[in-house]
Scaffold this motif. Structure first.
Motif, PDB file in Angstrom:
ATOM      1  N   ILE A 132       0.836  -1.210   0.000  1.00 29.18           N
ATOM      2  CA  ILE A 132       0.000   0.000   0.000  1.00 29.18           C
ATOM      3  C   ILE A 132       0.866   1.253   0.000  1.00 29.18           C
ATOM      4  N   LEU A 133       1.915   1.228   0.814  1.00 27.92           N
ATOM      5  CA  LEU A 133       2.814   2.388   0.842  1.00 27.92           C
ATOM      6  C   LEU A 133       3.428   2.626  -0.538  1.00 27.92           C
ATOM      7  N   MET A 134       3.808   1.540  -1.186  1.00 24.59           N
ATOM      8  CA  MET A 134       4.380   1.650  -2.522  1.00 24.59           C
ATOM      9  C   MET A 134       3.336   2.177  -3.512  1.00 24.59           C
ATOM     10  N   TYR A 135       2.128   1.674  -3.381  1.00 21.54           N
ATOM     11  CA  TYR A 135       1.042   2.096  -4.268  1.00 21.54           C
ATOM     12  C   TYR A 135       0.776   3.600  -4.102  1.00 21.54           C
ATOM     13  N   ARG A 136       0.762   4.038  -2.851  1.00 14.67           N
ATOM     14  CA  ARG A 136       0.547   5.462  -2.572  1.00 14.67           C
ATOM     15  C   ARG A 136       1.647   6.302  -3.220  1.00 14.67           C
ATOM     16  N   GLN A 137       2.879   5.880  -2.983  1.00 15.06           N
ATOM     17  CA  GLN A 137       4.020   6.643  -3.462  1.00 15.06           C
ATOM     18  C   GLN A 137       3.977   6.788  -4.991  1.00 15.06           C
ATOM     19  N   LEU A 138       3.783   5.656  -5.662  1.00 15.24           N
ATOM     20  CA  LEU A 138       3.783   5.700  -7.127  1.00 15.24           C
ATOM     21  C   LEU A 138       2.525   6.389  -7.658  1.00 15.24           C
ATOM     22  N   GLY A 139       1.400   6.192  -6.960  1.00 15.17           N
ATOM     23  CA  GLY A 139       0.152   6.831  -7.384  1.00 15.17           C
ATOM     24  C   GLY A 139       0.269   8.348  -7.331  1.00 15.17           C
ATOM     25  N   LYS A 140       0.913   8.838  -6.285  1.00 16.69           N
ATOM     26  CA  LYS A 140       1.138  10.282  -6.151  1.00 16.69           C
ATOM     27  C   LYS A 140       1.978  10.788  -7.323  1.00 16.69           C
ATOM     28  N   LEU A 141       3.022  10.048  -7.649  1.00 11.62           N
ATOM     29  CA  LEU A 141       3.882  10.461  -8.764  1.00 11.62           C
ATOM     30  C   LEU A 141       3.081  10.536 -10.053  1.00 11.62           C
ATOM     31  N   LEU A 142       2.280   9.514 -10.297  1.00 13.26           N
ATOM     32  CA  LEU A 142       1.526   9.473 -11.551  1.00 13.26           C
ATOM     33  C   LEU A 142       0.497  10.594 -11.618  1.00 13.26           C
ATOM     34  N   SER A 143      -0.325  10.713 -10.577  1.00 11.95           N
ATOM     35  CA  SER A 143      -1.433  11.667 -10.694  1.00 11.95           C
ATOM     36  C   SER A 143      -0.968  13.115 -10.604  1.00 11.95           C
ATOM     37  N   THR A 144      -0.091  13.390  -9.650  1.00 11.52           N
ATOM     38  CA  THR A 144       0.303  14.787  -9.446  1.00 11.52           C
ATOM     39  C   THR A 144       1.416  15.220 -10.395  1.00 11.52           C
ATOM     40  N   TYR A 145       2.426  14.366 -10.496  1.00  9.71           N
ATOM     41  CA  TYR A 145       3.615  14.850 -11.186  1.00  9.71           C
ATOM     42  C   TYR A 145       3.698  14.446 -12.651  1.00  9.71           C
ATOM     43  N   ILE A 146       3.097  13.361 -13.035  1.00 12.36           N
ATOM     44  CA  ILE A 146       3.123  13.019 -14.459  1.00 12.36           C
ATOM     45  C   ILE A 146       1.887  13.614 -15.140  1.00 12.36           C
ATOM     46  N   GLU A 147       0.725  13.149 -14.717  1.00 13.34           N
ATOM     47  CA  GLU A 147      -0.491  13.624 -15.366  1.00 13.34           C
ATOM     48  C   GLU A 147      -0.735  15.102 -15.081  1.00 13.34           C
ATOM     49  N   GLY A 148      -0.491  15.505 -13.833  1.00 11.27           N
ATOM     50  CA  GLY A 148      -0.697  16.906 -13.468  1.00 11.27           C
ATOM     51  C   GLY A 148       0.207  17.847 -14.245  1.00 11.27           C
ATOM     52  N   LEU A 149       1.456  17.476 -14.364  1.00 11.62           N
ATOM     53  CA  LEU A 149       2.425  18.330 -15.047  1.00 11.62           C
ATOM     54  C   LEU A 149       2.141  18.388 -16.549  1.00 11.62           C
ATOM     55  N   LEU A 150       1.782  17.248 -17.133  1.00  8.82           N
ATOM     56  CA  LEU A 150       1.492  17.222 -18.569  1.00  8.82           C
ATOM     57  C   LEU A 150       0.382  18.210 -18.914  1.00  8.82           C
ATOM     58  N   LYS A 151      -0.603  18.329 -18.008  1.00  7.39           N
ATOM     59  CA  LYS A 151      -1.722  19.248 -18.247  1.00  7.39           C
ATOM     60  C   LYS A 151      -1.289  20.709 -18.256  1.00  7.39           C
TER      61      LYS A 151
END
Length: 878
Positions: free
Chosen positions: A577-596
DNA sequence: GCTTGCAAA
DNA sequence: GAGAGTTTGCAAGCT
């Protein structure tokens, strides 16, 4: 068909007597000019205001107890016996409370032979049956028996505005009971305040234990043979008392109440009457607030001319200029027009005219004609999109007002000028509307709004300048913040190149990993659920898997990282779960968020908020480039996507080493700390050596880690609790650490004491460059408020002075690049570091120039130290 | 719109 | 008797 029947109601039922009592005892005895005590009415009012705002009820009623005796006295004549008589200081307030409620146009009700409880119980039952939502508010926990799926009971906790919300779930959690079992609990344990006897010798603990097993008073007596010894004796002897107590504690839900819910509709207060009563009671702070939130006040007429062409002769030296923007995203939003104000006239220039006007452009770009603006950075950046480079900005109202008081919100010009007693301008929300209804109004309204803004800037300017001078803050404003606005505007407009491809590839990889982890989590949980929902996750971890719940939030189990980390090792799922949280944050905030946020030019153009933080730091939005991951390698890779904007160029990152602790050394004049920095020691190792009383070479990594946490704590305004959380040690050990630290650095100890004393005396603290922060709670009698203010008093001068230093460095860095004729660009500021991009041929010069400028920006009694690195991407600047 | 959680200095 | 390290911005879930 009547549609009205289908609109759901929200009904607020208040227990008038109980709340008045609570307010009376919670607040000191206030009096108005006529010597009437007002504390209960005041407390009641503040609570009412809060409830009205937060709950937005459609229906309301305040129930009062009627007279002395009720049907309960017939059953038990001692009911409510032994109660102290209502103090006269409170009795005299009830007539005012009634008048106050009249002014609010809230229905009041009382019923002979019944208590307020019964009125509320009866009406809440009716409301439930009609499918309406009910909120019951009281200071008496008895009322919690009314909680149901559609009724929440609010009980005042301490004071009167701090409320505990009893839902069915909360009662279950807190007592392990259903709301109706609250009555059984009272039956067994009694209630001393109402003189309900209960079974002597049975208190809350015993009552809860019995109810957990036998569910009700009746259940306890059916299985009475289970009991033995003294307990059995007590129960048998007092069986009748138990049943009587249960009866007394039961709220009557079929009282002969003669009002119906439909008669309780709440339409809002009679404002004039409310103001009259508040004046009579001398509720000054409430009156002031009302003033502030008042709807559009009458404005002075303002004459202005709408220009169809701009004649250069109209454009003078020393005019207010305003560029009207549709929203706060000034790098992309629509430009709506320009307005001007001088001591002679006010002009509005529609955007299509302004965009074509050479005269206007020439005047705006002239450094020798002074312009007065508000948020000049926004206007500068927006004009730049039309190729216009504003120069000669001599005044920025927003920045000036921010320096005068950084604690206020500076989102709307109308709010800023109102602070200075000027109210002839509307807020943007009033003109444009909000949410889905937001739109550009008709031309006449828009033009007047713009005209009034320019006029407001022109008229309020002298007031702000005077205030800055009085506070000896004019230099901070004029020599630091104003020039910085220009530098920041250039940085924002230039933007930072982002490698879209790189981000996209990382996104694909992350998604793949997340799916794998997700499957493992589902397998370990034995079912599928939404891992991102703390609510669902809590159920899985703490109910299905039976892990111990360490911490709770208002709404349920806490599943925060620090809680999960304590559970690692108890179940394999935690790690995933900790790993899922960490990677999920990267994807939603920093990858998808930044692309927008990437613009057509392949760059991101952040906005640095310059008038937002209370400490003087900047903040960064759309996107936030001040929190790009760095600590963990997976996250740090995001930085590979931040690249130079020109082929062959490189990124350069320069950061201040320990700037906050150096500032602390300077301000506290602590000899040992100064000495440590002068000898360029590793400060955490040095701290560890002093605190643990070992030589520098005997400091272990654990000792250094602890010392580092203490240093952080010192900078942030330490408490033993905070440190204990951080280091996962006991509070006692943490307190011990802090004590040893302060003994090792007596200068720091003296500084911390004196800064708090000074704050108590002056009401504010200051930074190196005289930035202020006011601390109105520093002398509060409320422990929490006061403690927070004290920590702020310790933290703000440190954090704020560090902000002063880097701001100064940025201004000088900008000038140095210009002076040296370099093509290198300053791109970002991240609190203690500056990021540049540079052509390779300038690299050698830059690597020397940047540290020189940054280290000499401000002279302290310890050296400033800058570490600098280069690389092909931001990631590689390490 | 609020709450929770989490990224940075 | 609890409270309980600063400053931010953003995404997701939920009501």
């Amino acid at each position: 068909m009547e549609r009205g029947n289908f609109v759901s109601k929200k009904i607020l039922l208040l227990d008038g007597n109980s709340l008045a009592y609570r307010a009376f005892f919670a607040l000191p005895l206030l009096t108005n000019d006529n010597g009437i005590h007002t504390n209960a009415v005041y407390g009641f009012t503040t609570m009412l205001q809060k409830l009205l705002e937060e709950e937005q009820p459609t229906h309301m009623m305040v129930a009062f107890d009627a007279g002395k005796t009720t049907f309960r006295n017939e059953a038990y004549k001692e009911y409510k016996g032994g109660r102290q008589k209502t103090p006269p200081e409170l009795s005299e307030q009830f007539p005012y409370l009634r008048k106050l409620l009249d002014a609010y146009q809230i229905k009041q009700y009382e019923l002979d032979n019944y208590e307020a409880d019964d009125i509320i119980g009866t009406l809440s039952l009716q409301a439930e049956q009609a499918g309406d939502q009910v909120v019951v508010v009281s200071g008496d926990k008895d009322l919690t028996q009314l909680a149901s799926n559609s009724t929440v009971v609010y009980i005042t906790r301490k004071g009167i505005t701090d409320i505990e919300k009893y839902t069915v779930g909360h009662i279950q959690e807190k007592y392990g009971l259903t709301p109706l079992q609250i009555i059984d609990m009272k039956g067994l344990m009694g209630d001393s305040s109402d003189n309900i006897p209960g079974v002597p010798g049975v208190g809350e603990k015993t009552a809860l234990k019995l109810l957990a097993k036998y569910h009700s008073v009746e259940g306890v007596y059916e299985a009475i043979e289970d009991q033995k010894g003294k307990m059995k004796e007590k129960l048998v002897e007092n069986e009748e008392l138990a049943y009587l107590s249960k009866k007394l504690a039961t709220i009557e839900r079929q009282a002969p109440v003669t009002v119906s819910i439909d008669e309780l509709g709440y339409e809002g207060p009679d404002q004039d009457e409310l103001v009259r009563i508040w004046n009579e009671l001398a509720f000054k702070s409430l009156l002031e607030k009302l003033d502030y939130t008042a709807e559009e006040t009458e404005k002075e007429d303002l004459h202005f001319d709408v220009l169809e062409t701009v004649d250069a002769s109209l454009l003078e030296d020393g005019m207010a200029v305003h560029l009207e923007l549709y929203d706060e995203h000034y790098h992309s939003c629509e430009l709506l027009g320009v307005s001007l104000a001088s001591d002679k006239a006010t002009y509005v220039i529609p955007m299509e005219v302004a965009a074509q006007s050479e005269a206007l452009r020439t005047w705006l770009e002239s450094g020798s004609t002074k312009k007065y603006m508000s948020d000049s950075k926004a206007a500068t950046a927006a004009f730049l999109r039309n190729g216009i480079k504003i120069d000669g900005v001599d005044f920025d109202l927003m920045l000036g007002a921010y320096i005068v008081n950084p604690s206020l919100k500076y989102t709307d010009l109308a709010d800023i000028v109102r602070e200075y007693g000027y109210s002839d301008v509307s807020t943007n929300e009033q003109v444009y509307g909000k949410g889905a209804k937001k739109k550009v109004p008709e031309a006449a309204i828009l033009q007047e709004h713009m005209a009034r803004k320019a006029r407001a800037i022109f008229n309020v300017r002298p007031v702000v300048v005077k205030k800055l001078e009085e506070n000896e803050q004019f230099d901070l404003y004029d020599k630091l913040e104003l020039p910085l606005a220009k530098v920041l505007g250039q940085m924002e407009s230039l933007g930072v190149k982002v490698d879209r491809q790189q981000l996209a590839e990382m996104g694909v990889e992350l998604k793949r990993k997340l799916e794998m982890i997700e499957q493992e989590i589902f397998a370990l949980a034995g079912q599928e659920f939404n891992i991102n929902s703390p609510k669902q996750l809590g159920v899985i971890l703490f109910e299905q898997l039976g892990l111990p719940a360490i911490k709770k939030t208002k709404t349920g189990y806490s599943t925060a990282a620090d809680v999960l980390e304590k559970l690692e090792g108890k179940h394999e799922i935690i790690h995933h779960i900790l790993m899922y949280r960490q990677l999920g944050k990267l994807l939603s905030t920093y990858i998808e968020g930044l692309l927008k946020e990437i613009h057509e030019d392949g760059k991101v153009h952040t906005r640095f908020q310059q008038a937002l933080t209370t400490t003087g730091r900047l903040s960064s939005t759309n996107p936030n480039l001040q929190n790009i991951p760095v600590r963990l390698e997976e996250g740090r890779k995001i930085r590979k996507a931040f690249v130079p904007s020109e082929p062959g160029w490189v990124m350069v990152a320069a950061d201040y080493s320990q700037i906050e602790l150096r500032v602390l050394a300077h301000m506290s004049k602590d000899e040992s700390l100064i000495e440590a920095f002068q000898s360029d020691l590793d400060i955490h190792t040095k701290t560890a050596s002093d605190v643990f009383n070992v030589s520098l070479d005997k400091v272990t990594s654990d000792m250094r880690r602890a010392a580092k946490a203490v240093n952080f704590g010192i900078v942030y305004g330490i408490s033993d609790y905070g440190l204990s959380q951080n280091l996962n040690i006991t509070r006692k050990e943490a307190a011990d650490f802090i004590e040893r630290y302060l003994a090792s650095f007596p200068g720091v100890q003296g500084y911390m004491t004196s800064i708090v004393d000074q704050a108590k005396k002056d009401g504010f603290v200051t930074t190196l460059m005289n930035r202020r922060r006011y601390l109105p709670d520093i002398n509060s009698s409320n422990f929490n408020l006061r403690s927070f203010a004290e920590r702020t008093a310790m933290n703000t001068p440190i954090q704020g002075s560090a902000a002063d230093v880097i701001k100064q460095a940025m201004i000088e860095m900008d000038a140095a690049l210009e002076r040296e004729g370099l093509k290198s660009k300053m791109l970002l500021q991240v609190h203690d570091e500056l990021i540049f991009e540079a052509p390779p041929e300038e690299l050698d010069r830059l690597m020397k120039l940047v540290p020189e400028v940054m280290e000499s920006a401000v002279e302290l009694n310890v050296p400033l130290k800058v570490d600098i690195a280069t690389g092909n991407t931001w990631y590689d600047t390490k």
